[in-house]
Design an enzyme around this catalytic site. Structure first.
Site, PDB file in Angstrom:
ATOM      1  N   CYS A  49       0.820  -1.193   0.000  1.00 42.00           N
ATOM      2  CA  CYS A  49       0.000   0.000   0.000  1.00 42.00           C
ATOM      3  C   CYS A  49       0.863   1.255   0.000  1.00 42.00           C
ATOM      4  O   CYS A  49       2.085   1.199  -0.078  1.00 42.00           O
ATOM      5  CB  CYS A  49      -0.900   0.011   1.233  1.00 42.00           C
ATOM      6  SG  CYS A  49      -1.807  -1.526   1.490  1.00 42.00           S
ATOM      7  N   ARG A 101      -4.804   1.257  -0.859  1.00 47.02           N
ATOM      8  CA  ARG A 101      -4.703  -0.173  -0.585  1.00 47.02           C
ATOM      9  C   ARG A 101      -4.556  -1.014  -1.841  1.00 47.02           C
ATOM     10  O   ARG A 101      -5.312  -0.840  -2.806  1.00 47.02           O
ATOM     11  CB  ARG A 101      -5.944  -0.648   0.184  1.00 47.02           C
ATOM     12  CG  ARG A 101      -5.840  -2.118   0.631  1.00 47.02           C
ATOM     13  CD  ARG A 101      -7.114  -2.611   1.278  1.00 47.02           C
ATOM     14  NE  ARG A 101      -6.926  -3.944   1.862  1.00 47.02           N
ATOM     15  CZ  ARG A 101      -7.906  -4.738   2.223  1.00 47.02           C
ATOM     16  NH1 ARG A 101      -9.169  -4.348   2.080  1.00 47.02           N
ATOM     17  NH2 ARG A 101      -7.649  -5.939   2.742  1.00 47.02           N
ATOM     18  N   LEU A 102      -3.587  -1.930  -1.785  1.00 52.64           N
ATOM     19  CA  LEU A 102      -3.486  -3.033  -2.730  1.00 52.64           C
ATOM     20  C   LEU A 102      -3.881  -4.276  -1.939  1.00 52.64           C
ATOM     21  O   LEU A 102      -3.156  -4.722  -1.060  1.00 52.64           O
ATOM     22  CB  LEU A 102      -2.058  -3.168  -3.274  1.00 52.64           C
ATOM     23  CG  LEU A 102      -1.792  -4.340  -4.229  1.00 52.64           C
ATOM     24  CD1 LEU A 102      -2.641  -4.218  -5.487  1.00 52.64           C
ATOM     25  CD2 LEU A 102      -0.317  -4.418  -4.588  1.00 52.64           C
ATOM     26  N   ILE A 106      -4.342  -7.824  -0.642  1.00 56.74           N
ATOM     27  CA  ILE A 106      -3.572  -9.067  -0.761  1.00 56.74           C
ATOM     28  C   ILE A 106      -4.168 -10.168   0.124  1.00 56.74           C
ATOM     29  O   ILE A 106      -4.346 -11.302  -0.297  1.00 56.74           O
ATOM     30  CB  ILE A 106      -2.096  -8.847  -0.367  1.00 56.74           C
ATOM     31  CG1 ILE A 106      -1.461  -7.748  -1.242  1.00 56.74           C
ATOM     32  CG2 ILE A 106      -1.310 -10.151  -0.461  1.00 56.74           C
ATOM     33  CD1 ILE A 106      -1.338  -8.095  -2.709  1.00 56.74           C
ATOM     34  N   ASN A 135       1.650   0.073   5.648  1.00 54.55           N
ATOM     35  CA  ASN A 135       2.080  -0.436   4.348  1.00 54.55           C
ATOM     36  C   ASN A 135       2.979  -1.632   4.592  1.00 54.55           C
ATOM     37  O   ASN A 135       3.973  -1.522   5.319  1.00 54.55           O
ATOM     38  CB  ASN A 135       2.846   0.661   3.590  1.00 54.55           C
ATOM     39  CG  ASN A 135       3.569   0.126   2.362  1.00 54.55           C
ATOM     40  OD1 ASN A 135       3.122  -0.825   1.720  1.00 54.55           O
ATOM     41  ND2 ASN A 135       4.701   0.739   2.033  1.00 54.55           N
ATOM     42  N   GLY A 136       2.657  -2.783   3.986  1.00 58.40           N
ATOM     43  CA  GLY A 136       3.537  -3.933   4.108  1.00 58.40           C
ATOM     44  C   GLY A 136       2.789  -5.228   4.350  1.00 58.40           C
ATOM     45  O   GLY A 136       1.580  -5.323   4.120  1.00 58.40           O
ATOM     46  N   ASP A 174      -3.503  -8.645   8.761  1.00 57.71           N
ATOM     47  CA  ASP A 174      -2.386  -8.307   9.639  1.00 57.71           C
ATOM     48  C   ASP A 174      -2.462  -6.895  10.191  1.00 57.71           C
ATOM     49  O   ASP A 174      -1.841  -6.594  11.218  1.00 57.71           O
ATOM     50  CB  ASP A 174      -1.054  -8.534   8.921  1.00 57.71           C
ATOM     51  CG  ASP A 174      -0.980  -7.880   7.548  1.00 57.71           C
ATOM     52  OD1 ASP A 174      -1.977  -7.282   7.110  1.00 57.71           O
ATOM     53  OD2 ASP A 174       0.078  -7.982   6.903  1.00 57.71           O
TER      54      ASP A 174
END
Length: 630
Positions: free
Chosen positions: A2, A50-51, A53, A75-76, A100
């Site tokens: 992200c 946001r991407l 996943i 992010n991560g 997460d």
């Protein structure tokens, strides 16, 4: 994966400009095209792109805790989030998502700043704690994910995943940092914690930052470092077996995703190892991708095909046009500040190719730094032997003279190019290693810069970056020391920056098992001769992989992504080089010796010297200045 941004009022709780926060957030749309979110309250604004996943239907950010006391933008990926979730549930925390993000949020509430020590993964995040009136930021241990920040004259503290998000703020000062310019032309990138701007910083890998509302000062704190402390008398076979098992576990935890997943496969040792272990862990064929070059001197595609065939991967390969220089101006905007690694071009293309198949890929980055794979490590150990054999009173004048009188022979076979080696041996250890990695030598930079700019530098030299880290290095072994320097500089500043920007430009997440911090900590305990043995770098890694990969992949010379800059700058880009380097933008900057610039271009284009690395660095810098309107 992200993008995050934030505005925090350090002194008061003035209203945050929501439109400005939104614009800052949208500059990073490419990092997270699936969703966007904002959170605004008096004195605070968080943004998130946001991407998706994991847990695609929930986990929206910024995320607010159930008690409304904490807000998080992140992010991560945290690979041990399920274990941490169980711990937190045992403490009474209730979860509404399966992602997460929520684990970090309640981890903060349960453990405070100590939460970062428990996270295993790649991350950059910010959490606002209303009860404690505290803003907390953290970046992962190796610097896989970026985080920029600045304090503005109006009392606001701003941060973001990319420099472009901060540049959207109208009050951000954009005064160039002279020492960062010197660093850039020395290293080819601006090492952490600096940026190209005086008052804008990167949070260093393994650091966190706590800011109490109303506090007059704050200071980043290091929460992690890698310690090189070799264990004695290690059995080679046992070490090799343990290395495979530890890497297998690091790969396994990175294969969890609710979207299509694959791997980069260059045909080199590291990416091939990752693919081999993925294949053993996956019931389905692994999606792999690679790019090929027309020039066989740079083409590893046939080696990638060997691995793909052996492990029956769903392999995709595309040939890159050898004259693929259309991205030059695009790259300058992508990296936001000067960045001179030309392998960013093929990296951009391989990420573009991967996105056609998958949303997440595993890569082999980090193997060279941790297991001594670069040729320069071998040369450095040779030079260190010479330094130890000869006293300074003999070594410096003798090899200094040889370096001066020996001709510069870019055109000759490598065995006859001793000038650089002589120059390096004449220096002390740090200066010698810097000489081996620098994009422009000390002499070249001295000739390149204008007298007025050199006065601004006040004697500062880029090698001071190495000296700072060498002072804190947890080792005095010559090989371990330069590995440590690269882990602190080249790895986050060049390699991981390159991959992050190129992958995120295509909304592609890249996971890096060889940079799992537990694996890195263990590899640091290996004896140096397990990593570099004679002429063989990554010795124990290659031994461990002999049952997984053929010898012509394990023991062939390292290639990497190479770009034919030399030919470009004499041929199709000849006019572009002259117009850029000798044009008004460079003249008006006042930074450069124009007559030397012209001499450099003429020497290269007449075939007298190979200045391709320097010219590429200058092209990228000129494009940055032009984009800035400077």
């Amino acid at each position: 994966m992200c993008g995050i941004v934030g505005i925090f009022d350090l002194k008061e709780k003035r209203e945050i400009n929501r439109d400005l926060l939104s614009r800052m957030n949208e500059t990073q749309f490419h990092r997270g095209p699936d969703e966007g979110g904002l959170h605004v309250e008096p004195g605070l604004g968080f943004g998130h792109r946001r991407l998706s996943i994991i847990d695609l239907s929930s986990g929206q950010q910024p995320m607010i805790s159930r008690d409304k006391n904490a807000v998080l933008t992140f992010n991560g990926e945290i690979y041990n989030f399920l274990e941490l979730r169980q711990e937190l549930e045992a403490l009474g925390y209730r979860f509404e998502t399966h992602c997460d993000t929520e684990v970090i949020l309640y981890g903060w509430q349960a453990w405070g700043e100590g939460c970062v020590d428990r996270l295993r993964g790649m991350f950059a995040f910010a959490v606002w704690d209303r009860d404690q009136q505290t803003l907390f930021l953290a970046r992962d241990r190796l610097g896989v994910k970026p985080l920029y920040y600045a304090e503005l004259a109006n009392g606001q503290f701003i941060f973001g995943s990319e420099l472009k998000s901060l540049k959207e703020h109208p009050d951000l000062p954009r005064n160039l940092d002279p020492t960062a310019i010197e660093d850039y032309f020395g290293f080819g990138y601006v090492p952490d914690p600096k940026t190209i701007y005086k008052d804008v910083y990167k949070l260093e890998p393994g650091y966190c930052l706590t800011i109490k509302h109303g506090a007059k000062s704050y200071q980043p704190r290091q929460y992690w470092d890698v310690h090189f402390s070799s264990k004695p008398q290690q059995d080679e076979r046992a070490v090799a077996d343990e290395l495979i098992e530890r890497l297998r576990e690091a790969v396994k935890i990175r294969m969890v995703a609710d979207v299509p997943l694959g791997a980069f496969l260059s045909g080199g040792v590291d990416s091939s190892a990752v693919v081999a272990l993925m294949a053993g862990l996956s019931p389905d064929p692994v999606n792999t991708c690679s790019i090929s070059f027309g020039d066989p001197a740079f083409n590893e595609a046939k080696f990638a095909a060997q691995v793909a065939d052996r492990y029956h991967t769903a392999h995709r390969v595309e040939q890159v046009d050898p004259d693929d220089f259309s991205l030059i101006d695009k790259l300058a905007g992508l990296y936001d500040e000067p960045y001179a690694d030309s392998s960013a071009l093929p990296t951009y293309r391989v990420c573009e190719l991967a996105k056609k198949q998958v949303t997440v890929v595993l890569s082999g980055d980090g193997g060279d730094e941790n297991l001594a794979g670069y040729r320069r490590y071998r040369w450095h150990t040779y030079e260190e032997q010479m330094r130890s054999w000869l006293p300074d009173s003999i070594r410096k004048p003798v090899f200094g003279l040889l370096g001066q009188v020996y001709p510069k022979a870019d055109w000759a076979p490598k065995i006859f190019r001793a000038k650089s080696t002589f120059e390096s041996i004449a220096r002390d250890s740090l200066e010698g290693y810097f000489h081996s990695v620098s994009v422009l030598s000390n002499e070249l930079r001295n000739n390149l810069f204008s007298d007025s700019f050199k006065q601004e530098l006040q004697g500062y030299k880029a090698v001071e970056v190495f000296r700072k880290y060498a002072e804190q290095a947890p080792t005095d072994n010559p090989l371990s020391l330069v590995q440590y320097l690269d882990i602190k500089t080249y790895l986050p500043g060049d390699i991981l920056t390159k991959v992050d920007r190129a992958s995120m430009a295509h909304a592609l997440e890249v996971r890096v098992p060889l940079l799992d911090h537990k694996l890195v900590e263990w590899m640091a305990t290996l004896q140096p001769d397990m990593k570099l043995k004679g002429r063989e770098g990554k010795y124990i890694f290659k031994k461990a992989l002999e049952n997984y990969l053929p010898n012509d992949i394990l023991y062939r010379p390292k290639m990497g992504f190479s770009v034919p800059l030399n030919a470009w700058f004499k041929g199709p880009l000849k006019d572009k080089v002259r117009n850029a380097l000798l044009g008004e933008t460079m003249k008006q900057s006042g930074l450069f010796n124009q007559s030397f610039l012209e001499q450099m271009v003429n020497q290269h284009q007449n075939g007298l010297r190979d200045h391709s690395a320097a010219i590429w660095s200058l092209l990228m810098f000129e494009a940055f200045l032009r984009n800035e309107g400077l």
